[in-house]
Design an enzyme around this catalytic site. Structure first.
Site, PDB file in Angstrom:
ATOM      1  CG  HIS A 173      -1.634   4.235   7.320  1.00  0.00           C
ATOM      2  ND1 HIS A 173      -1.725   3.134   8.129  1.00  0.00           N
ATOM      3  CD2 HIS A 173      -1.071   3.788   6.178  1.00  0.00           C
ATOM      4  CE1 HIS A 173      -1.225   2.072   7.518  1.00  0.00           C
ATOM      5  NE2 HIS A 173      -0.823   2.440   6.325  1.00  0.00           N
ATOM      6  CG  ASP A 231      -0.319  -0.160   2.532  1.00  0.00           C
ATOM      7  OD1 ASP A 231       0.625  -0.973   2.641  1.00  0.00           O
ATOM      8  OD2 ASP A 231      -0.736   0.515   3.492  1.00  0.00           O
TER       9      ASP A 231
END
Lengths: 302, 302
Positions: B269, B66
């Site tokens: 995040h 990611d």
């Protein structure tokens, strides 16, 4: 069994605001089969509410980034979601190494088993079969090693006409009727299958040909399929560029659909220089009538 | 020189319909510096009209997908657009191999030169400087090797107050004023820099810390920065999970911002289990007041 096809991306290497890179989700029963997997494919799958756990196999045509860069992210997400079901992945030599090296770099392992199968064929070859479909692979003609895939639903049995069926047939013997065999009862009565069934529905066939130049070599592999996907990166205006880059024009896609006597042609993989696919459609129509010029999100019944 | 920061993604590994994977585009003058590059980053860059040719360097924190899976696609697109300018890429060992193997698989080469620099440091270390900024890298504490980056604009000169400046100073001597030196004219007249300039603007500093557990070890590296990005994957409810996965809670992000006496904290995040970042914001605010809980598309002035 029929097939339906969700179009996840219709751009070529340069995506646009309206078009994502190539990926298609073929559905048979409740199973999905992913064909190519450009960057962002998992985002498209979420957008169209296709659950990744329903994907049973992935078929990658070649190792240009716009056809496989979404794969590692998708595989990782499947693992984060705790997938346990094995996943089959087919693609050219090199794909497994790329996935493996990315997995090693993340120092993790997936929650499920992957069955990689490296493709290396020079004629049409069956590589996969499950309870829904069989899949064959064949060479197409691009700048690098590249494969097309043909998907065929499995043959079904004869369909019972319930209203005409005598009540006294044991269930176990009805199965014979679905196989196209007469049933003989204990008293000798013959129950002819032709009277009490309709013939099996035809299998559905889908052939996926990307990326490739116009190539008569593929004609035997795609002959008479229900739906043919053929790339159509360029219009006639850029026919020279199609030739030098081993891509096809829309007109060539139409021509090969005509030559292969397919029932329906779908085209995509448009160069980003085009704002719409109208000219592609017009030019292909000159060669073949039953065409859909794809856009992202289209759902095609096969 | 000031900095501005475009937020391209605020999800953790599992993206959502509203949040893309981590990437940030830091701007100084007309140059961009890309920090991490999750899948789909090039799509986000296009969405926010950031020209990839303006990206001079890329800084990757670690090799979880990611944070870097969008890189090869971005590099390929830069090449398709004919980029000629060299590109600097910084990241942990393994990144160059992944890019190289993907490039080999596509049997192509890029139109421009890449300067890879493998990061391997155990304390803060300068790794980059150009006409706009200098960049230092430092270790953060995640499950795998992971680095934070500190960006600092270059010091500027004293600013001339044009309205008070005598007309008879040669241009070449004005430069001395910007360096904070008095000018002496040929006739002996002293032109004091303090009267005709204002002091140089302070440099702008930005520290990026992701992914990492709460770690006092990083305090010296981020002390007093203008803006600190600290990951805040979880809320307090999942503090245990933060600990076992080497992530931070929003509260811990707030705490370290307080301890490091930074001017502004930005957090992101977020785990996909959260529909909004409101609880993150509330919990971080208990520890530190000047916080922005990021969303995709936010533009932060530093």
């Amino acid at each position: 069994l029929s097939l339906s096809l969700k179009i996840l991306g219709t751009s070529s290497a340069t995506f646009t605001k309206e078009r994502n890179q190539t990926a298609q989700a073929l559905k048979s029963n409740s199973s999905y089969y992913l064909i190519d997997c450009g960057e962002g494919t998992q985002i498209q799958l979420k957008k169209y509410s296709i659950k990744t756990n329903k994907i049973d196999a992935v078929f990658i045509s070649h190792l240009h980034g716009d056809h496989y860069l979404g794969l590692f992210g998708l595989l990782s997400s499947m693992s984060l979601k705790g997938r346990e079901k094995r996943l089959s992945i087919f693609g050219p030599k090199g794909l497994q190494e790329i996935i493996t090296i990315q997995l090693q770099a993340s120092q993790s392992c997936f929650s499920y088993q992957i069955d990689f199968q490296e493709i290396n064929v020079d004629t049409i070859t069956q590589i996969y079969q499950d309870k829904n479909i069989k899949v064959e692979v064949f060479p197409v003609y691009h700048r690098i090693e590249c494969y097309g895939y043909k998907f065929t639903t499995l043959p079904e049995g004869y369909k019972i006409i319930k209203s005409t069926l005598p009540k006294n047939i044991p269930l176990i013997k009805i199965k014979n009727l679905t196989k196209g065999k007469d049933v003989i009862l204990d008293d000798g009565t013959v129950i002819p299958y032709q009277k009490h069934t309709t013939p099996p529905p035809a299998v559905a066939t889908y052939a996926y040909c990307a990326d490739t130049r116009y190539a008569l070599e593929i004609l035997p592999y795609i002959q008479g399929v229900d739906t043919l996907y053929h790339e159509a990166t360029f219009t006639e205006e850029f026919a020279n560029r199609a030739e030098t880059t081993f891509h096809a024009t829309a007109s060539q896609a139409g021509l090969i659909a005509h030559q292969a006597q397919v029932k329906q042609l779908i085209i995509g993989h448009y160069s980003a220089r085009y704002k719409t696919n109208e000219v592609h459609l017009q030019e292909a129509k000159v060669e073949f009538d039953n065409i859909i010029a794809l856009n992202d999100g289209d759902l095609i019944q096969i």
